[in-house]
Design an enzyme around this catalytic site. Structure first.
Site, PDB file in Angstrom:
ATOM      1  CB  CYS A 154      -0.978  -0.045   1.103  1.00  0.00           C
ATOM      2  SG  CYS A 154      -0.538  -0.562   2.720  1.00  0.00           S
TER       3      CYS A 154
ATOM      4  CB  CYS B 176      -2.640  -4.265   0.899  1.00  0.00           C
ATOM      5  SG  CYS B 176      -3.026  -3.153   2.090  1.00  0.00           S
TER       6      CYS B 176
ATOM      7  CE  LYS C  27      -3.498  -3.882   8.315  1.00  0.00           C
ATOM      8  NZ  LYS C  27      -2.530  -3.901   7.324  1.00  0.00           N
TER       9      LYS C  27
ATOM     10  NE  ARG D 237      -5.421   2.488   6.004  1.00  0.00           N
ATOM     11  CZ  ARG D 237      -6.378   2.141   6.117  1.00  0.00           C
ATOM     12  NH1 ARG D 237      -7.708   2.950   5.455  1.00  0.00           N
ATOM     13  NH2 ARG D 237      -6.860   0.729   6.248  1.00  0.00           N
TER      14      ARG D 237
ATOM     15  CD  GLU E 176      -7.424 -14.677   7.833  1.00  0.00           C
ATOM     16  OE1 GLU E 176      -6.294 -14.880   7.585  1.00  0.00           O
ATOM     17  OE2 GLU E 176      -7.975 -13.909   6.902  1.00  0.00           O
TER      18      GLU E 176
ATOM     19  CE  LYS F  41      -2.239  -2.786  12.123  1.00  0.00           C
ATOM     20  NZ  LYS F  41      -1.771  -2.873  10.517  1.00  0.00           N
TER      21      LYS F  41
ATOM     22  CB  SER G 272      -1.652   5.203  14.151  1.00  0.00           C
ATOM     23  OG  SER G 272      -2.700   4.544  13.094  1.00  0.00           O
TER      24      SER G 272
ATOM     25  CE1 TYR H 232       3.495   3.839  15.010  1.00  0.00           C
ATOM     26  CE2 TYR H 232       1.269   2.977  15.906  1.00  0.00           C
ATOM     27  CZ  TYR H 232       2.324   3.413  14.948  1.00  0.00           C
ATOM     28  OH  TYR H 232       2.226   2.813  13.679  1.00  0.00           O
TER      29      TYR H 232
HETATM   30  C1  PBG Z   1       0.150  -1.729   5.779  1.00  0.00           C
HETATM   31  C2  PBG Z   1      -0.416  -1.390   7.184  1.00  0.00           C
HETATM   32  C3  PBG Z   1      -1.092  -0.586   8.043  1.00  0.00           C
HETATM   33  C4  PBG Z   1      -0.805  -0.577   9.356  1.00  0.00           C
HETATM   34  C5  PBG Z   1       0.423  -1.457   9.384  1.00  0.00           C
HETATM   35  N1  PBG Z   1       0.662  -1.672   8.293  1.00  0.00           N
HETATM   36  C6  PBG Z   1      -2.266   0.353   7.497  1.00  0.00           C
HETATM   37  C7  PBG Z   1      -3.342  -0.101   6.805  1.00  0.00           C
HETATM   38  O1  PBG Z   1      -3.690  -1.539   6.729  1.00  0.00           O
HETATM   39  O2  PBG Z   1      -4.063   0.454   5.858  1.00  0.00           O
HETATM   40  C8  PBG Z   1      -1.556   0.054  10.451  1.00  0.00           C
HETATM   41  C9  PBG Z   1      -0.749   0.509  11.650  1.00  0.00           C
HETATM   42  C10 PBG Z   1      -1.072   1.368  12.538  1.00  0.00           C
HETATM   43  O3  PBG Z   1      -2.430   1.887  12.262  1.00  0.00           O
HETATM   44  O4  PBG Z   1      -0.567   1.850  13.571  1.00  0.00           O
HETATM   45  N2  PBG Z   1      -0.809  -2.674   5.348  1.00  0.00           N
HETATM   46 ZN    ZN Z   2      -0.883  -2.796   3.055  1.00  0.00          ZN
END
Ligand code: PBG
Ligand code: ZN
Length: 321
Positions: free
Chosen positions: A123, A131, A196, A206, A234, A249, A273, A310
């Site tokens: 991505c 992705c 995820k 993002r 999964e 996640k 995040s 973080y």
């Molecule tokens: C990439 C990815 C993402 C995150 C980690 N790897 C974002 C998404 O799937 O759009 C999110 C991490 C975060 O929000 O701290 N695929």
């Molecule tokens: Zn991605």
């Protein structure tokens, strides 16, 4: 039964409470996310994530990794923002790609002192922000797997210590394991973003990674937040495909708990995040240190072995006090 049994006996002092505590937050279980942006000249605060920065390759990035090592944080996970994007994400597997260059620089300084984990996704590298590789406007699973294999090998050649695929394609762990083994990298472990979820909580990330999809969303590949049995399937699939660690996640407690209990496998969780931002904003109303410590200890109590967060640097300082 009461009055013979009294829970308060073991709660009467800090020493007694420590003696019987069941969960432990340890700096050795933390992973710090690091953003490397090829377009930058100097480090820049991420507006949507106060206190977090993106780094250009260079002295400031190396200073950060030294700080992380000094704090005894064992690992960082690297995210790259490339200067060039195309529909196929080719800059994700270039020899001189942003993460490849960062790995070489950091390895040159930290050597064995720091585990470098490479987030593996497309991505950040595709101009459409999805992705995977598009076919007729949709993300094509099996075409994407071929590219994931190439990225994995390219990161391994640059010196990565562990690969963390986050694209939620079916079969991604197997494709990456096969590609790595074929090229002689059978020693490199895979930490899969096994469960995820599709959530608003990735929004600040993002902005930092400049990876928002240009059309649609990620719900055709990321999980539906209403599901939990599916998370087990999964994670089990990823384990069968060769994952060494499975990740939950965002850090949903019920999912961490089930995965650890039902699969008994090394389990990581990512406090994403959006979780960081929620914790940061609430610092206005309640004690940040206590709140953040409690938040992370709860992830350990649920069953997480590893926490990507973080807040890793602050936690490391608080835990050393
Ligand atoms: C990439 C990815 C993402 C995150 C980690 N790897 C974002 C998404 O799937 O759009 C999110 C991490 C975060 O929000 O701290 N695929
Ligand atoms: Zn991605």
């Amino acid at each position: 039964m009461f009055p013979r049994s009294r829970f308060r006996r073991l709660r009467k002092s800090r020493k007694f409470r420590d003696l019987v505590s069941e969960s432990h937050l340890d700096v050795g279980d933390l992973v710090y996310p690091v953003f490397v942006d090829e377009n930058l000249k100097e480090k820049k605060e991420i507006e949507e994530m106060p206190g977090q920065y993106t780094y250009p390759i260079g002295a400031e990035l190396l200073k950060l990794t030294e700080e992380v090592v000094d704090l005894k944080i064992p690992a960082i996970i690297l995210f790259g923002v490339p200067s060039y994007k195309d529909p196929f994400g080719t800059s994700a597997y270039m020899k001189e790609g942003v993460v490849q260059k960062a790995i070489k620089e950091i390895k040159g300084v930290s050597g064995e002192d720091l585990i470098l984990i490479g987030d593996l996704c497309l991505c950040e590298y595709t101009d459409h922000g999805h992705c995977g590789i598009l076919k007729n406007g949709k993300v094509d699973n099996d075409e994407t797997l071929k590219v994931y294999g190439k990225i994995a090998v390219s990161l391994a050649e640059a010196g990565i210590d562990m690969i963390a695929p986050s694209g939620m394609m079916d079969g991604m762990v197997m494709a990456i394991r096969d590609a790595l083994d074929r090229e002689g990298f059978s020693e490199i472990p895979i930490m899969s973003y096994a469960t995820k979820y599709s959530t608003v909580l990735y929004t600040p990330f993002r902005y930092a990674a400049q990876s928002a999809p240009k059309f649609g969303d990620r719900s055709s590949y990321q999980m539906d937040i209403r599901n939990s049995d599916e998370a087990i399937r999964e994670a089990r699939a990823d384990i069968e495909e060769g994952a060494d660690i499975v990740m939950v996640k965002p850090s949903f407690l019920d999912i961490i708990y089930r995965i650890k209990k039902e699969l008994q496998f090394p389990t990581a969780t990512y406090c994403v995040s959006g979780e960081y931002v929620m914790l940061k904003c609430s610092a206005k109303f309640l004690d940040e240190k206590r709140n953040v410590m409690e938040y992370h200890i709860c992830r350990k109590r649920a069953g997480a072995d590893i926490i990507i967060t973080y807040y890793a640097k602050e936690l490391a300082k608080w835990l050393a006090e």
